[in-house]
Design an enzyme around this catalytic site. Structure first.
Site, PDB file in Angstrom:
ATOM      1  N   CYS A  73       3.471   0.035  10.809  1.00  0.00           N
ATOM      2  CA  CYS A  73       2.946  -0.815   9.749  1.00  0.00           C
ATOM      3  C   CYS A  73       4.013  -1.848   9.401  1.00  0.00           C
ATOM      4  CB  CYS A  73       2.632   0.063   8.537  1.00  0.00           C
ATOM      5  SG  CYS A  73       2.102  -0.842   7.068  1.00  0.00           S
ATOM      6  N   ASN A  74       3.669  -3.102   9.527  1.00  0.00           N
ATOM      7  CA  ASN A  74       4.631  -4.172   9.234  1.00  0.00           C
ATOM      8  C   ASN A  74       5.009  -4.172   7.754  1.00  0.00           C
ATOM      9  OD1 ASN A  74       4.547  -6.234  11.800  1.00  0.00           O
ATOM     10  ND2 ASN A  74       2.638  -5.132  11.545  1.00  0.00           N
ATOM     11  N   THR A  75       4.029  -3.920   6.900  1.00  0.00           N
ATOM     12  CA  THR A  75       4.254  -3.964   5.451  1.00  0.00           C
ATOM     13  C   THR A  75       5.206  -2.857   5.019  1.00  0.00           C
ATOM     14  OG1 THR A  75       1.968  -4.723   5.295  1.00  0.00           O
ATOM     15  CG2 THR A  75       3.045  -4.108   3.247  1.00  0.00           C
ATOM     16  N   CYS A 181       0.009  -7.491  11.425  1.00  0.00           N
ATOM     17  CA  CYS A 181      -0.406  -6.285  10.696  1.00  0.00           C
ATOM     18  C   CYS A 181      -1.163  -5.436  11.706  1.00  0.00           C
ATOM     19  CB  CYS A 181      -1.318  -6.671   9.535  1.00  0.00           C
ATOM     20  SG  CYS A 181      -2.192  -5.276   8.793  1.00  0.00           S
ATOM     21  N   HIS A 183      -3.448  -3.337  11.478  1.00  0.00           N
ATOM     22  CA  HIS A 183      -4.909  -3.290  11.300  1.00  0.00           C
ATOM     23  C   HIS A 183      -5.611  -4.434  12.046  1.00  0.00           C
ATOM     24  CE1 HIS A 183      -4.094  -0.452   8.038  1.00  0.00           C
ATOM     25  NE2 HIS A 183      -5.398  -0.243   7.905  1.00  0.00           N
TER      26      HIS A 183
HETATM   27  N1  DGL Z   1      -1.081  -1.792   8.964  1.00  0.00           N
HETATM   28  C1  DGL Z   1      -0.376  -2.397   7.853  1.00  0.00           C
HETATM   29  C2  DGL Z   1       0.549  -3.504   8.405  1.00  0.00           C
HETATM   30  O1  DGL Z   1       0.860  -3.503   9.588  1.00  0.00           O
HETATM   31  C3  DGL Z   1      -1.378  -2.781   6.811  1.00  0.00           C
HETATM   32  C4  DGL Z   1      -0.847  -3.001   5.472  1.00  0.00           C
HETATM   33  C5  DGL Z   1      -1.796  -2.705   4.326  1.00  0.00           C
HETATM   34  O2  DGL Z   1      -2.117  -1.538   4.117  1.00  0.00           O
HETATM   35  O3  DGL Z   1      -2.116  -3.655   3.606  1.00  0.00           O
HETATM   36  O4  DGL Z   1       1.021  -4.353   7.677  1.00  0.00           O
END
Ligand code: DGL
Length: 255
Positions: A73-75, A181, A183
Site C-alpha cells: 500500500c503506497n499510502t 495506489c 487498488h
Molecule cells: N492500496 C492503498 C494504496 O496503495 C490504498 C489506500 C487507501 O486505502 O486509501 O495507496
C-alpha cells in the site's frame, strides 16, 4: 532457508494485486495477506491514524509467524514504513508511486501520477517529485478506493468517475499514467480505455516484488522447495464480515 510465511498488508483488497505478482515470482513461499477492510480507505485519514492501523496490522502478521513484511500500500508505506523499520527487526518492504520508471520512458508529454491524497502530500512523494517529477502532474483520486472496495471495478459508475477525474488532464499529450495506489490495478482496463494509445500505464508491483526477493536472498530467508499441496496464501481481514477472506481469494484468482 526459512519456511515461515511472508506477511503482506494493505488497507483492503488493493494489495492483492501485489500478492498475485509475489506469489507467481516466489512459488515456494507461503503468504499471509491481511486487509484492514474495516478501516479502508486510508487515503483521507491522518498520517497518525494510518501509522497506528498499519502498526497493528504488521504486529498481527508478526504474531502469526511472518518472517518478512510487505506493506502492499503506497499510502501506508508513506505514513508508516520508516517508523516500523526503526521499531521492528524483520525486513519490511514498502511501495512508492513508480514515477522514476515512468519519467524515464521515451517520448514526450506529461506523466500523470494517480494516488491517494495522503500519498501525494507526504514527504516521501515530494522528494520523488523533486528528483523525477519535472514533467509530472499529481492526480489525487479520492473516492476511487471506495469504489474498488465495493467491487465496482467496471461498469457505468466507474467509467463516469474516471472520465470526470481524468478528462481535465487529457487535453494535453500524456506520456504515461502512474498507478500509485495498489487498488488502482483493479481498474487498469477502465483507465486504459480512456487514454489515447500509446500512453503507458506504470505500476510499482514488479519493483516491489524484486526488492522482496533481494531481501529474502540477502538475509537467507528464502523458503525451501514447496512440497505437498497446502494453500499458498492465507487471507485475513479486520472486517467483521466472514465472507471477506473468501472474496479476497476470488480477487486473487482474477488478477
Ligand atoms: N492500496 C492503498 C494504496 O496503495 C490504498 C489506500 C487507501 O486505502 O486509501 O495507496
Amino acid at each position: 532457508m526459512d519456511g515461515r510465511p511472508i506477511g503482506m498488508f494493505d488497507s483492503g483488497f488493493g494489495g492483492i494485486s501485489v500478492l498475485a505478482e509475489a506469489a507467481r515470482a516466489l512459488p515456494d513461499e507461503d503468504f499471509l495477506f491481511l486487509g484492514d477492510n474495516l478501516h479502508a480507505p486510508y487515503g483521507d485519514r491522518t498520517p497518525a491514524e494510518v501509522l497506528a492501523f498499519t502498526r497493528a496490522g504488521v504486529c498481527q502478521l508478526i504474531d502469526r509467524g511472518a518472517k518478512a513484511i510487505v506493506i502492499a500500500c503506497n499510502t501506508a508505506t508513506s505514513a508508516a514504513a520508516a517508523t516500523l523499520r526503526a521499531e521492528l527487526p524483520l525486513p519490511i518492504v514498502g511501495m512508492e508511486p513508480a514515477l522514476k520508471p515512468a519519467s524515464q520512458l521515451p517520448g514526450s508529454g506529461t506523466v500523470l501520477v494517480m494516488a491517494t491524497t495522503m500519498t501525494l502530500r507526504q514527504e516521501k512523494f515530494l522528494r520523488l517529485m523533486e528528483r523525477y517529477g519535472s514533467d509530472a502532474i499529481p492526480v489525487p483520486s479520492p473516492g476511487l478506493v471506495e469504489l474498488v472496495e465495493a467491487g465496482e471495478t467496471d461498469g457505468p459508475r466507474m467509467q463516469a468517475f474516471l472520465t470526470q477525474l481524468l478528462h481535465p488532464y487529457l487535453q494535453q499529450p500524456v506520456k504515461a499514467v502512474v498507478l500509485g495506489c495498489t487498488h488502482y490495478l483493479f481498474v487498469r482496463r477502465a483507465i486504459a480505455a480512456l487514454l489515447p494509445p500509446p500512453t503507458a500505464l506504470v505500476d510499482g508491483n514488479a519493483g516491489t516484488v524484486r526488492q522482496l526477493k533481494t531481501l529474502l536472498v540477502q538475509r537467507g530467508l528464502l523458503a525451501p522447495v514447496r512440497t505437498g499441496d497446502r494453500e499458498q496464501v492465507t487471507f485475513l481481514s479486520t472486517s467483521p464480515d466472514p465472507a471477506v477472506p473468501q472474496r479476497m481469494r476470488a480477487w486473487l484468482a482474477s488478477v
